[in-house]
Design a protein around this motif. Structure first.
Motif, PDB file in Angstrom:
ATOM      1  N   ASN A  53       0.842  -1.186   0.000  1.00 60.87           N
ATOM      2  CA  ASN A  53       0.000   0.000   0.000  1.00 60.87           C
ATOM      3  C   ASN A  53       0.883   1.243   0.000  1.00 60.87           C
ATOM      4  O   ASN A  53       2.048   1.208   0.417  1.00 60.87           O
ATOM      5  CB  ASN A  53      -0.905   0.009   1.226  1.00 60.87           C
ATOM      6  CG  ASN A  53      -1.972  -1.061   1.155  1.00 60.87           C
ATOM      7  OD1 ASN A  53      -2.267  -1.582   0.081  1.00 60.87           O
ATOM      8  ND2 ASN A  53      -2.549  -1.400   2.294  1.00 60.87           N
ATOM      9  N   ASP A  60      -5.476   2.785  -0.356  1.00 61.18           N
ATOM     10  CA  ASP A  60      -4.786   3.750  -1.199  1.00 61.18           C
ATOM     11  C   ASP A  60      -5.569   5.039  -1.411  1.00 61.18           C
ATOM     12  O   ASP A  60      -4.981   6.120  -1.525  1.00 61.18           O
ATOM     13  CB  ASP A  60      -4.450   3.116  -2.554  1.00 61.18           C
ATOM     14  CG  ASP A  60      -3.232   2.206  -2.471  1.00 61.18           C
ATOM     15  OD1 ASP A  60      -2.576   2.191  -1.404  1.00 61.18           O
ATOM     16  OD2 ASP A  60      -2.935   1.515  -3.468  1.00 61.18           O
ATOM     17  N   HIS A  61      -6.910   4.968  -1.468  1.00 60.06           N
ATOM     18  CA  HIS A  61      -7.667   6.194  -1.715  1.00 60.06           C
ATOM     19  C   HIS A  61      -7.555   7.166  -0.536  1.00 60.06           C
ATOM     20  O   HIS A  61      -7.586   8.388  -0.723  1.00 60.06           O
ATOM     21  CB  HIS A  61      -9.132   5.871  -2.024  1.00 60.06           C
ATOM     22  CG  HIS A  61      -9.925   5.375  -0.860  1.00 60.06           C
ATOM     23  ND1 HIS A  61      -9.821   4.071  -0.395  1.00 60.06           N
ATOM     24  CD2 HIS A  61     -10.825   5.997  -0.051  1.00 60.06           C
ATOM     25  CE1 HIS A  61     -10.639   3.904   0.639  1.00 60.06           C
ATOM     26  NE2 HIS A  61     -11.245   5.058   0.873  1.00 60.06           N
ATOM     27  N   LEU A  62      -7.410   6.640   0.686  1.00 56.76           N
ATOM     28  CA  LEU A  62      -7.183   7.511   1.843  1.00 56.76           C
ATOM     29  C   LEU A  62      -5.728   7.962   1.909  1.00 56.76           C
ATOM     30  O   LEU A  62      -5.432   9.108   2.276  1.00 56.76           O
ATOM     31  CB  LEU A  62      -7.569   6.791   3.135  1.00 56.76           C
ATOM     32  CG  LEU A  62      -9.057   6.456   3.310  1.00 56.76           C
ATOM     33  CD1 LEU A  62      -9.288   5.730   4.621  1.00 56.76           C
ATOM     34  CD2 LEU A  62      -9.892   7.745   3.254  1.00 56.76           C
ATOM     35  N   GLN A  64      -3.852   8.587  -0.594  1.00 53.64           N
ATOM     36  CA  GLN A  64      -3.665   9.664  -1.559  1.00 53.64           C
ATOM     37  C   GLN A  64      -4.044  11.017  -0.973  1.00 53.64           C
ATOM     38  O   GLN A  64      -3.406  12.032  -1.244  1.00 53.64           O
ATOM     39  CB  GLN A  64      -4.482   9.397  -2.820  1.00 53.64           C
ATOM     40  CG  GLN A  64      -3.923   8.300  -3.695  1.00 53.64           C
ATOM     41  CD  GLN A  64      -4.526   8.310  -5.090  1.00 53.64           C
ATOM     42  OE1 GLN A  64      -4.906   9.354  -5.596  1.00 53.64           O
ATOM     43  NE2 GLN A  64      -4.601   7.142  -5.709  1.00 53.64           N
ATOM     44  N   LEU A  65      -5.103  11.047  -0.147  1.00 55.11           N
ATOM     45  CA  LEU A  65      -5.506  12.302   0.492  1.00 55.11           C
ATOM     46  C   LEU A  65      -4.412  12.814   1.413  1.00 55.11           C
ATOM     47  O   LEU A  65      -4.167  14.019   1.505  1.00 55.11           O
ATOM     48  CB  LEU A  65      -6.809  12.105   1.267  1.00 55.11           C
ATOM     49  CG  LEU A  65      -8.044  11.716   0.440  1.00 55.11           C
ATOM     50  CD1 LEU A  65      -9.243  11.481   1.357  1.00 55.11           C
ATOM     51  CD2 LEU A  65      -8.367  12.806  -0.573  1.00 55.11           C
ATOM     52  N   LEU A  85       2.715   7.631  -8.239  1.00 53.74           N
ATOM     53  CA  LEU A  85       1.500   8.339  -7.835  1.00 53.74           C
ATOM     54  C   LEU A  85       1.553   9.802  -8.256  1.00 53.74           C
ATOM     55  O   LEU A  85       0.536  10.377  -8.687  1.00 53.74           O
ATOM     56  CB  LEU A  85       1.324   8.231  -6.324  1.00 53.74           C
ATOM     57  CG  LEU A  85       0.165   9.037  -5.709  1.00 53.74           C
ATOM     58  CD1 LEU A  85      -1.173   8.496  -6.196  1.00 53.74           C
ATOM     59  CD2 LEU A  85       0.239   9.007  -4.185  1.00 53.74           C
ATOM     60  N   SER A  88       0.277  10.216 -11.732  1.00 50.58           N
ATOM     61  CA  SER A  88      -0.936   9.489 -12.104  1.00 50.58           C
ATOM     62  C   SER A  88      -2.091  10.457 -12.331  1.00 50.58           C
ATOM     63  O   SER A  88      -2.112  11.562 -11.774  1.00 50.58           O
ATOM     64  CB  SER A  88      -1.306   8.486 -11.004  1.00 50.58           C
ATOM     65  OG  SER A  88      -1.742   9.159  -9.838  1.00 50.58           O
ATOM     66  N   SER A  90      -5.020  10.426 -11.162  1.00 50.08           N
ATOM     67  CA  SER A  90      -5.860  10.624  -9.983  1.00 50.08           C
ATOM     68  C   SER A  90      -5.231  11.525  -8.931  1.00 50.08           C
ATOM     69  O   SER A  90      -5.882  11.848  -7.929  1.00 50.08           O
ATOM     70  CB  SER A  90      -6.175   9.265  -9.341  1.00 50.08           C
ATOM     71  OG  SER A  90      -4.981   8.628  -8.902  1.00 50.08           O
ATOM     72  N   PHE A  91      -3.973  11.960  -9.140  1.00 50.64           N
ATOM     73  CA  PHE A  91      -3.269  12.743  -8.122  1.00 50.64           C
ATOM     74  C   PHE A  91      -3.188  14.201  -8.543  1.00 50.64           C
ATOM     75  O   PHE A  91      -2.982  14.500  -9.724  1.00 50.64           O
ATOM     76  CB  PHE A  91      -1.865  12.178  -7.906  1.00 50.64           C
ATOM     77  CG  PHE A  91      -1.234  12.612  -6.616  1.00 50.64           C
ATOM     78  CD1 PHE A  91      -1.679  12.103  -5.407  1.00 50.64           C
ATOM     79  CD2 PHE A  91      -0.204  13.536  -6.607  1.00 50.64           C
ATOM     80  CE1 PHE A  91      -1.102  12.496  -4.215  1.00 50.64           C
ATOM     81  CE2 PHE A  91       0.373  13.931  -5.423  1.00 50.64           C
ATOM     82  CZ  PHE A  91      -0.075  13.415  -4.220  1.00 50.64           C
TER      83      PHE A  91
END
Length: 409
Positions: A53, A60-62, A64-65, A85, A88, A90-91
């Protein structure tokens, strides 16, 4: 602009790359076995890292925050998964420089104009990368025997996270582009914009609130209707039927703004433009985006417009100008109707030819395009450093946009 990587950050980034292989001076057989073992261990280490992770104990979604709060140079230098990341889709992207580059020895040879291309400078990795090739288009001319003492402009803008190529000349001195060429960093792809009402060159171009504006200019030949016309287009509409160019109020004295490329700089809901640079006699005009009306430029703003100009963002309140003779960077105070000095006279800024701004940085292309001087305008006094183009290249145009999405190994 994002933070420019310091030497210690770059050393840290380099030292974090894995697997680490060492050479040995032992016997050939034993050395080869040792080398193979290191490769195997390095591969296993990479595979193990890819399965972990981003942050132990968090999905991973948490994670990233949490990692979005970490400065990008630190994310880049810690580990491979964080580096992936950082690039990516999504970042949250950091800002990068986008430049149109040409051969640095093309000043006397127009045949070399065919090598012009867009590049992106990643300030975290401190590397230049070419953009994917754009859709087929006519050759863009930078030099012509009829204009020995000057380069022909290639006009582009940054709007709503897109790089938009708007106007240039062909070898026959005709408008080169029948429609915009649009690059989207988030997808790393080009597309075509809607056809221009009239293809043109030597026009005024700018953006406000993410919308592209085009005014005046010259078509296949000078035409008064074209020189007085203006239109806008929102690149966020994509290829939909509503994405056509929309006419706006015509210019007064439009012919005075079709003599050379003009930068339309957005500030406080207005687009400001001056028909000639430098200290000579010139005319300024302001387009009010909200009221769709052209206005006279305030005298103090016009008097201080002595070089390339840019605003901190496309609808921001800060507008900056570099005095191309004295090398001073100044910002305009709308409330006090006066210019304030950001950077006193500097040899590095003398002869400035292009300018872009964003993220608290002002980026200035020096004479000849041999370097980009970056000024941290949030610092007092303004801190400066230099970004050099790739070897054998010079900067023709410059913009600040989000970094490209890419796979990071």
């Amino acid at each position: 602009m994002p933070h420019s990587p310091r030497p210690d950050q770059m050393d840290l980034a380099a030292s974090s790359k894995r697997p680490k292989l060492s050479s040995s001076s032992t016997a050939a057989a034993g050395g080869n076995q040792h080398h193979i073992l290191l490769l195997r261990e390095g591969k296993e280490e990479v595979e193990e890292e890819e399965q972990q992770n981003l942050l132990p104990g968090l999905p991973d979604h948490l994670a990233q925050l949490c990692l979005a709060l970490v400065p990008p140079p630190l994310l880049y230098s810690v580990c491979r998964s964080w580096r992936r990341l950082l690039y990516s889709p999504s970042f949250p992207p950091f800002l990068a420089l986008y430049a149109l580059l040409s051969s640095s020895d093309s000043d006397s040879d127009s045949d070399n104009d065919s090598d012009i291309a867009f590049y992106c400078f990643d300030p975290i990795a401190a590397v230049w990368s070419p953009l994917p090739p754009p859709p087929p288009h006519p050759r863009l001319l930078l030099h012509h025997p009829s204009f020995i003492a000057r380069s022909l402009p290639v006009q582009s803008v940054a709007a709503a996270g897109h790089l938009v190529l708007l106007a240039a000349s062909t070898p026959a001195l005709l408008p080169a582009l029948p429609r915009p060429l649009v690059f989207h960093p988030a997808s790393a792809r080009w597309r075509l914009g809607p056809p221009f009402p009239c293809p043109r060159r030597w026009c005024a171009a700018g953006t406000a609130a993410g919308v592209v504006y085009l005014a005046s200019g010259v078509g296949p030949e000078y035409n008064a209707d074209v020189s007085h016309s203006a239109a806008r287009w929102d690149p966020r509409l994509g290829p939909s039927a509503s994405a056509a160019w929309e006419p706006v109020a015509p210019l007064r004295h439009g012919g005075r703004f079709s003599r050379e490329a003009v930068e339309a700089v957005a500030t406080r809901g207005k687009l400001c433009m001056v028909n000639l640079r430098g200290r000579g006699a010139k005319e300024g005009i302001v387009y009010n985006v909200r009221s769709d009306r052209w206005e006279d430029m305030p005298p103090a703003l016009l008097a201080g417009w002595t070089g390339p100009a840019a605003s901190a963002d496309d609808d921001g309140s800060s507008i900056y100008v570099v005095d191309e003779v004295r090398g001073a960077l100044r910002g305009y105070d709308w409330d006090g109707e006066r210019w304030r000095v950001v950077v006193p006279e500097s040899e590095q800024l003398k002869g400035a030819v292009q300018m872009a701004a964003g993220g608290g940085r002002v980026c200035v292309v020096n004479r000849g395009g041999s370097a980009v001087v970056v000024v941290d305008v949030a610092a007092r006094p303004g801190r400066m450093w230099v970004v050099e183009p790739p070897r054998g290249k010079r900067v023709v145009a410059l913009h600040v946009l989000p970094r490209m999405t890419r796979a990071e190994s």
